[in-house]
Design an enzyme around this catalytic site. Structure first.
Site, PDB file in Angstrom:
ATOM      1  CB  SER A  43      -5.321  62.615  60.159  1.00 15.62           C
ATOM      2  OG  SER A  43      -5.637  63.280  58.954  1.00 15.62           O
ATOM      3  CG  ASP A 329     -13.560  63.945  60.064  1.00 18.11           C
ATOM      4  OD1 ASP A 329     -13.112  63.873  58.897  1.00 18.11           O
ATOM      5  OD2 ASP A 329     -12.830  63.824  61.059  1.00 18.11           O
ATOM      6  CG  HIS A 332     -10.114  62.283  58.529  1.00 21.42           C
ATOM      7  ND1 HIS A 332     -10.392  63.293  59.429  1.00 21.42           N
ATOM      8  CD2 HIS A 332      -8.781  62.320  58.301  1.00 21.42           C
ATOM      9  CE1 HIS A 332      -9.255  63.905  59.749  1.00 21.42           C
ATOM     10  NE2 HIS A 332      -8.267  63.347  59.076  1.00 21.42           N
TER      11      HIS A 332
END
Length: 354
Positions: A43, A329, A332
């Site tokens: 991610s 978040d 990240h």
């Protein structure tokens, strides 16, 4: 040589309203240019590929993308630009990187690089299976499809030149170390698992080499014990960094760096940059005020302790000043966090590749 990058970062650090949308462009050595950026992994590098697969790990809804192209949620796991976006910009290729699976991606975008990364993916095949992400092996298959599309768009010689003059980035291992290692404890101890992951990295970059890539960047694991989500799940009641997870990341990084050096000597026509993601990351966490951050142990989205992916959504409030938060978040970085990290690593990357 890094004056434009440094000045942009300093501007962001001392101007609270700045969200660091640009870190400038680095000056590459004479007669050197990068044709394309190719990103593989998880991610941290997913630019929206998970939008097009059956995975719950998506970032294509508010408040993701709050500061990207007018507030558009694209599948990037941040409020704005990600590591690939800043990297492709400072290398002078283009302003941001698109996902390969975007059905309306342009031929020009293909020619200057794309991301194949998938949120939730990892080097260990078990990782992608448990998260329904795109496995690294499938990302390689996607890269082969990319090469064939390039050859149809330009002639074969031009396609080969694009690949040869590209920079491939591998940013994985985060999910392996936190999610899959606990499931593998009956098979591997920390040392054996780190060796296994390192072997998978070497196999992956050798496949890239076979397909024509000559310049590769491999990110180390970050201090995963300091991610807000991990602090909540594995840290102490004061939510301090989880030492066990950080020690595992450091062990893996030490082995990976050593083995990459050995691999490079066997392939003298290639250049491989091992990028220490851990120490710049931890330095920001330990010295937040130096970089203009007020909060480095919680995220901007929601309560700051457990929201990531679908738990960070339009119903969860966001922090009042995103430029003061290192994390967007639970796992990240914020746009500003990503820009600061690129400013920290770019010199080592350029020195290693060119």
């Amino acid at each position: 040589m890094l004056l434009s990058v440094i000045m942009a970062i300093l501007l962001c650090v001392f101007t609270s309203a700045c969200l660091c949308e640009s870190v400038g462009r680095i000056i590459l050595p004479n007669n050197v240019s990068v044709s394309a950026l190719l990103v593989f992994g998880d991610s941290f590098g997913d630019q929206g590929n998970n939008n097009y697969v059956n995975s719950s790990g998506k970032g294509n809804y508010p408040p993701y993308g709050k500061d990207f192209l007018g507030g558009k949620p694209t599948g990037r796991f941040s409020n704005g630009k990600t590591l690939p976006d800043f990297l492709v910009e400072v290398l002078g290729v283009k302003g941001y990187l698109s996902p390969f699976l975007d059905p309306v991606i342009s031929d020009k975008d293909l020619q200057t690089g794309v991301s194949f990364a998938s949120g939730g993916s990892g080097l260990d095949p078990l990782t992608s299976t448990s998260t329904a992400a795109i496995p690294m092996s499938v990302q390689l298959d996607m890269f082969k499809q990319y090469i064939e599309r390039l050859k149809r768009n330009v002639d074969e010689e031009a396609a080969n030149n694009i690949i040869t003059n590209s920079v491939a980035v591998v940013v994985a291992s985060n999910n392996d170390l936190f999610l899959s290692f606990p499931l593998r404890r009956s098979q591997y101890d920390a040392l054996a698992y780190s060796n296994m992951l390192t072997k998978l990295v070497l196999n992956f970059i050798q496949e890239l080499y076979t397909l024509g890539v000559r310049k590769m960047v491999v990110f180390s694991a970050p201090p995963i014990g300091c991610l807000p989500e991990v602090r909540t799940l594995a840290g102490d009641p004061q939510r301090r960094c989880a030492d066990k997870e950080n020690n595992l990341a450091q062990l893996f990084n030490t082995i990976l760096e050593q083995q990459l050096q050995s691999w490079t000597t066997s392939f003298p026509q290639s250049r491989v940059a091992f990028i220490d993601y851990y120490n710049p990351f931890i330095n920001i966490i330990e010295n937040p005020q130096t970089y203009g951050f007020d909060v480095v142990d919680k995220r901007c989205c929601g309560t700051g302790e457990k929201e990531a992916s679908f738990l960070c959504n339009k119903l969860t409030p966001t922090c009042p000043d995103r430029s003061k938060y290192f994390f967007w978040d639970g796992a990240h970085l914020s746009e500003k966090g990503n820009s600061i990290i690129i400013g920290q690593i770019i010199q080592d990357l350029v020195n290693s590749l060119f």
